[in-house]
Design an enzyme around this catalytic site. Structure first.
Site, short mmCIF file in Angstrom:
data_model
loop_
_atom_site.label_atom_id
_atom_site.label_comp_id
_atom_site.label_asym_id
_atom_site.label_seq_id
_atom_site.Cartn_x
_atom_site.Cartn_y
_atom_site.Cartn_z
N LYS A 78 0.85 -1.20 0.00
CA LYS A 78 0.00 0.00 0.00
C LYS A 78 0.88 1.25 0.00
O LYS A 78 1.88 1.30 0.73
CB LYS A 78 -0.89 -0.03 1.25
CG LYS A 78 -1.94 1.07 1.32
CD LYS A 78 -2.81 0.88 2.57
CE LYS A 78 -3.92 1.90 2.66
NZ LYS A 78 -4.76 1.70 3.88
N SER A 80 -9.68 1.62 2.95
CA SER A 80 -8.85 2.42 2.09
C SER A 80 -7.76 1.65 1.34
O SER A 80 -7.22 2.15 0.37
CB SER A 80 -8.18 3.53 2.91
OG SER A 80 -7.22 2.98 3.78
N SER A 112 -9.91 -0.50 7.02
CA SER A 112 -9.26 -0.32 5.72
C SER A 112 -8.57 -1.54 5.13
O SER A 112 -8.21 -1.54 3.95
CB SER A 112 -8.27 0.84 5.79
OG SER A 112 -8.95 2.07 5.77
#
Lengths: 103, 476
Positions: free
Chosen positions: B72, B147, B171
């Site tokens: 990420k 997210s 997330s």
């Protein structure tokens, strides 16, 4: 309490150091007002005598000795150079900023 | 190579048997990414030649050696860009490795690239990225969940064998639920946050997104453990367990709590049915199921959206156009103008909304009514869980109330915040939780994955993974 005016938005924006246009201010006032309206439900909860905690696993004030953690001075200097290089503006191995005091 | 079944375990086997080399499998993934990523926007940056840390690892001892991984884009990899999907960090190059990354490097992990996210990890759908939303591999008219949107989509579409994400209020688990993969949020303090771009420090936690529960345990084995560089990282006195050791141990006699609040109004009918079927499956494996109540959960979203914006307003004060990142520096402007304009130009609408909300909640006259009140209710939520965990091993329910929504469907900020209703209480209480696929919902001729959430006590990831593994095998 949750009615947010354009004036409130201007005050908060000043504290948060963000410039907003008039349209944005209006939108922000409506959205923050709606969210705070939802959050007002917390008033229903009786929290008398409840002690707030700062860390969920119960740790507090984690300290370490104030000593450099890297032994190699050269490595530190290289890291410092990297950090200064990242600044939008720099001069003579310093981060350069606009004048803090007026002329 | 049949990528659809590529797990950490199977790639390690293939490498050991010499069926393919590390270079070959990395090249294979790079080719797949090049072809598929334009359709999904899962990756923000793709590394040309993943640096293979070939020096120290052995395939026999490190299961992650040579297994291609995605990260990420809010987790720092030294000398690579790290944007947090924000314009303000568009050109920022990480000066050091996050601790989780350093540990994966030590295990010999090759990194394929950095994955898309909601800007600074603020969002439940992946649509708040400054570089466009990530689309769901199961239906590209739908969001992949946020997210950690790109990490979820990349693993689901097999554009990586596994990925790292971060979870502040759901997330990791939300994209795992929407994309049909496994997502593990460890106990707050188990995995170092050093080198994770801070959003809400009392809640943020790094964790894996994988195709199987076993893979999640393997990654956790490699990234867990105390780190002096993160003051919230918990010093564990005893040695951490091998999280893969007890996976296939029977769960007969296990005590499972089902909070009725996880099945209240707003829950999609098909998600409800699939969650009930998963609970029935646990019962058929010999687990003891009881309905319980966590009355304070009702207030979790309200608490979360005071605490998170408050911490955000402090953590994001560093993006000022002076130290690094985008700087609006016009000749005529004053120092104050540099701050005001850099933040106005560099930060997106959701980030500004949270900074404003947090600044308000912490400002003079409102602190007691909002922040302090929220901190107190947070304690009551934790107490609710403590009471349940005194009697039960795990708590279960659906991960998200519905399958992946369409792009734009959750445009209203408050509606989007309510997506976190089952996930954010877990972060507030600091607990570990996992989302595993429990079936598909039929929506408009498409099969959309649905996730099932399992929650355990602090630092009881071994039990959490054991229950998840047993259920995963039974649902096959």
């Amino acid at each position: 309490m949750s009615k947010i005016t354009q004036k409130d938005v201007e005050r908060i924006a000043g504290l948060a150091r963000i410039r907003f246009g008039d349209k944005e201010k209006e939108k922000m006032a409506a959205e923050i007002g709606a969210i705070l309206g939802y959050i007002d439900k917390l008033k229903e909860v009786d929290t008398d005598g409840v002690e707030p905690i700062s860390n969920i696993t119960g740790m507090e004030n984690v300290m370490r000795k104030d000593e450099p953690t890297k032994n190699q001075l050269a490595e530190q200097a290289a890291e410092a150079a990297k950090l200064i290089e990242m600044a939008p503006d720099n001069k003579d191995n310093f981060v350069k900023v606009k004048a803090v005091f007026g002329e | 190579m049949n990528n659809s079944v590529n797990t950490i375990k199977s790639v390690n086997e293939g490498l050991k048997k010499g069926e393919f080399s590390v270079e070959e499998i990395v090249a294979d993934y790079q080719a797949r990414i090049k072809k598929e990523n334009p359709k999904l926007n899962a990756y923000l940056s793709i590394f040309d030649s993943p640096k293979l840390e070939t020096r120290n690892y052995k395939l026999e001892t490190s299961l992650l050696a040579g297994v291609p991984c995605a990260v990420k884009d809010n987790i720092l990899i030294s000398d690579e860009k790290c944007t947090a999907a924000s314009k303000i960090l568009e050109k920022y190059v990480a000066p050091y490795d996050a601790t989780a990354i350093a540990r994966l490097k030590q295990a010999g992990a090759p990194f394929l690239g950095k994955t898309n996210l909601d800007e600074f990890a603020m969002g439940a759908t992946g649509e708040h990225s400054a570089f466009g939303p990530t689309l769901n591999p199961h239906d590209t008219s739908r969001v992949s969940g946020g997210s950690s949107a790109g990490s979820g989509a990349a693993v689901a579409a097999d554009l990586a064998v596994y990925a790292l994400g971060s979870d502040t209020g759901g997330s990791i688990r939300e994209p795992a639920s929407f994309c049909g993969v496994v997502g593990l949020k460890p106990t707050h303090g188990l995995v170092s946050r050093h080198g994770l771009i801070a959003m809400a420090s009392s809640l943020d936690q790094i964790g894996p997104i994988t195709k199987t529960v076993e893979d999640a345990a393997i990654v956790l084995n490699n990234i867990a453990g105390h780190d002096p560089m993160d003051s919230t990282s918990v010093p564990v006195s005893r040695e951490l367990p091998d999280y893969t050791a007890n996976l296939n141990k029977s769960i007969a006699g296990l005590k499972v709590a089902v909070p009725k609040e996880f099945f209240s109004e707003g829950l999609d009918n098909q998600v409800n049915n699939l969650a009930q079927a998963a609970i029935a499956k646990l019962e058929s494996l010999g687990a003891h199921i009881d309905q319980v109540s966590l009355p304070m959960i009702e207030y979790a979203v309200a608490v979360y959206y005071i605490i998170v914006p408050s911490e955000v307003s402090a953590n994001l004060a560093r993006y000022d156009g002076i130290k690094y990142g985008l700087s609006s520096n016009k000749k005529s402007s004053s120092l104050l103008d540099v701050y005001l304009d850099s933040r106005a130009e560099g930060l997106g609408p959701e980030v500004k909304r949270r900074i404003m909300l947090g600044t308000y909640a912490l400002s003079a006259g409102y602190y007691d009514a909002y922040y302090l009140k929220a901190q107190k209710v947070r304690v009551l939520i934790k107490n609710d869980f403590d009471k349940i965990f005194a009697k039960y091993d795990v708590v279960v329910g659906p991960t998200v109330p519905y399958p992946a929504p369409k792009l734009g469907e959750l445009d209203d900020p408050l509606a989007a915040y309510l997506a976190d209703v089952y996930t954010c209480p877990i972060n507030l209480a600091g607990l570990p939780a996992i989302s595993i696929p429990c079936g598909f919902a039929d929506v408009e001729d498409k099969k959309l994955p649905v996730g099932f959430q399992i929650i355990a006590k602090h630092f009881d990831e071994a039990k959490l993974l054991q229950v998840a593994y047993n259920l995963e095998q039974a649902l096959k």
